[in-house]
Scaffold this motif. Structure first.
Motif, PDB file in Angstrom:
ATOM      1  N   THR A 103      26.970 -57.279  47.026  1.00 47.60           N
ATOM      2  CA  THR A 103      26.306 -55.978  46.456  1.00 47.60           C
ATOM      3  C   THR A 103      25.014 -56.935  45.803  1.00 47.60           C
ATOM      4  OG1 THR A 103      27.542 -56.450  44.211  1.00 47.60           O
ATOM      5  CG2 THR A 103      28.311 -54.735  45.610  1.00 47.60           C
ATOM      6  N   GLU A 109      13.753 -48.229  42.548  1.00 52.71           N
ATOM      7  CA  GLU A 109      14.512 -47.197  43.069  1.00 52.71           C
ATOM      8  C   GLU A 109      13.798 -46.745  44.351  1.00 52.71           C
ATOM      9  OE1 GLU A 109      14.601 -44.062  40.037  1.00 52.71           O
ATOM     10  OE2 GLU A 109      15.980 -45.260  38.705  1.00 52.71           O
ATOM     11  N   LEU A 112      14.658 -42.779  49.478  1.00 46.92           N
ATOM     12  CA  LEU A 112      15.786 -42.880  50.721  1.00 46.92           C
ATOM     13  C   LEU A 112      15.270 -41.826  51.583  1.00 46.92           C
ATOM     14  CD1 LEU A 112      19.141 -42.939  48.953  1.00 46.92           C
ATOM     15  CD2 LEU A 112      17.702 -44.951  49.285  1.00 46.92           C
ATOM     16  N   TYR A 124      20.711 -40.648  56.915  1.00 40.69           N
ATOM     17  CA  TYR A 124      20.854 -40.259  55.378  1.00 40.69           C
ATOM     18  C   TYR A 124      21.165 -38.740  55.352  1.00 40.69           C
ATOM     19  CZ  TYR A 124      19.172 -39.627  50.545  1.00 40.69           C
ATOM     20  OH  TYR A 124      19.205 -39.388  49.363  1.00 40.69           O
ATOM     21  N   PRO A 126      22.239 -36.717  52.127  1.00 42.20           N
ATOM     22  CA  PRO A 126      22.827 -36.950  50.735  1.00 42.20           C
ATOM     23  C   PRO A 126      23.840 -35.821  50.430  1.00 42.20           C
ATOM     24  CG  PRO A 126      20.331 -36.051  50.921  1.00 42.20           C
ATOM     25  CD  PRO A 126      20.997 -36.556  52.232  1.00 42.20           C
ATOM     26  N   PRO A 130      25.699 -40.091  48.983  1.00 40.15           N
ATOM     27  CA  PRO A 130      24.510 -40.338  48.182  1.00 40.15           C
ATOM     28  C   PRO A 130      23.921 -41.379  48.501  1.00 40.15           C
ATOM     29  CG  PRO A 130      26.526 -41.014  46.999  1.00 40.15           C
ATOM     30  CD  PRO A 130      27.065 -40.211  48.222  1.00 40.15           C
ATOM     31  N   GLY A 131      24.375 -42.462  49.697  1.00 37.62           N
ATOM     32  CA  GLY A 131      23.623 -43.542  49.955  1.00 37.62           C
ATOM     33  C   GLY A 131      23.015 -43.212  51.228  1.00 37.62           C
ATOM     34  N   LEU A 144      24.371 -50.335  52.675  1.00 31.57           N
ATOM     35  CA  LEU A 144      24.088 -49.094  51.971  1.00 31.57           C
ATOM     36  C   LEU A 144      23.346 -49.021  50.779  1.00 31.57           C
ATOM     37  CD1 LEU A 144      28.256 -48.203  51.559  1.00 31.57           C
ATOM     38  CD2 LEU A 144      26.779 -47.543  53.496  1.00 31.57           C
ATOM     39  N   PHE A 146      21.234 -47.074  47.716  1.00 29.33           N
ATOM     40  CA  PHE A 146      21.349 -46.039  47.083  1.00 29.33           C
ATOM     41  C   PHE A 146      20.016 -45.850  46.098  1.00 29.33           C
ATOM     42  CE2 PHE A 146      25.543 -47.291  47.731  1.00 29.33           C
ATOM     43  CZ  PHE A 146      26.383 -46.374  47.809  1.00 29.33           C
ATOM     44  N   SER A 148      19.419 -45.574  43.146  1.00 34.87           N
ATOM     45  CA  SER A 148      19.334 -46.386  41.864  1.00 34.87           C
ATOM     46  C   SER A 148      18.742 -47.760  42.321  1.00 34.87           C
ATOM     47  CB  SER A 148      20.745 -46.437  41.284  1.00 34.87           C
ATOM     48  OG  SER A 148      21.571 -47.279  42.093  1.00 34.87           O
ATOM     49  N   LYS A 150      20.710 -49.791  44.074  1.00 33.25           N
ATOM     50  CA  LYS A 150      21.964 -50.742  44.225  1.00 33.25           C
ATOM     51  C   LYS A 150      22.112 -50.814  45.915  1.00 33.25           C
ATOM     52  CE  LYS A 150      23.571 -50.955  40.084  1.00 33.25           C
ATOM     53  NZ  LYS A 150      22.509 -51.972  39.160  1.00 33.25           N
TER      54      LYS A 150
END
Length: 187
Positions: A103, A109, A112, A124, A126, A130-131, A144, A146, A148, A150
């Protein structure tokens, strides 16, 4: 460079040509063997905190380790216990990394939708997940991403591949951002 954290390492090895799982279940602590549920014996260790799956063929998979060294330590621990109980096992089997999961956090951000438009190797949806799923070819991993920032990278064989994949993702996002900025400046 953002910090990459290895969260799971799966390794495999072969400790014998065949092994009696009923006998092993009597010797190893925390071993569960229910052949009607699962064909292998499951042994959970607390130090290191891993799960070992052992099969009649003598093959062993170790999952949950945070490094290859931790997985090797767990396998050596089980080999010693089996050897001490009189089992004929290979004391130094070849241990191969099958999969690593890492990770990281991009530190920003990402858009995407924008990535999905510009990069063919992505999926993608959503409303389904969500990723954004990004399949890289070099290294051959699945990432993956996201909203955020991440990131989860799976299919790794080494920590070096995780660094390479993360750099490639960041470079791709930078290139997309530059194209978008150029487009905005023309308007």
């Amino acid at each position: 460079m953002c910090e990459i954290k290895i969260v799971n390492v799966v390794v495999s090895t072969k400790i014998a040509d065949s092994i009696d799982l009923e006998e092993v279940a009597l010797v190893l602590e925390n071993a569960e063997y229910e052949p009607e549920q699962f064909p292998g014996l499951v042994c959970r260790l607390n130090d290191p905190k891993v799960a070992l799956l052992m099969f009649r063929s003598g093959k062993v998979n170790c999952t949950g380790a945070k490094s290859k060294e931790e997985a090797e330590r767990a396998i050596k621990k089980i080999i010693k216990e089996l050897k001490d109980a009189g089992f004929d096992v290979n004391e130094n089997p070849e241990i191969k990394v099958q999969n690593m999961v890492a990770t990281a956090d991009l530190g920003f951000e990402p858009d995407l939708n924008e990535i999905a438009i510009y990069v063919d190797e992505t999926e993608y949806e959503p409303e389904q997940f969500p990723g954004l799923v990004y399949r890289l070819n070099d290294p051959k991993v699945v990432v993956l991403i996201f909203g955020s920032g991440k990131v989860v990278i799976t299919g790794l064989k080494s920590e070096e591949d995780a660094k390479k994949a993360l750099e490639k993702i960041k470079e791709t996002i930078r290139e997309i951002q530059e194209m978008e900025d150029d487009w905005d400046n023309r308007l």
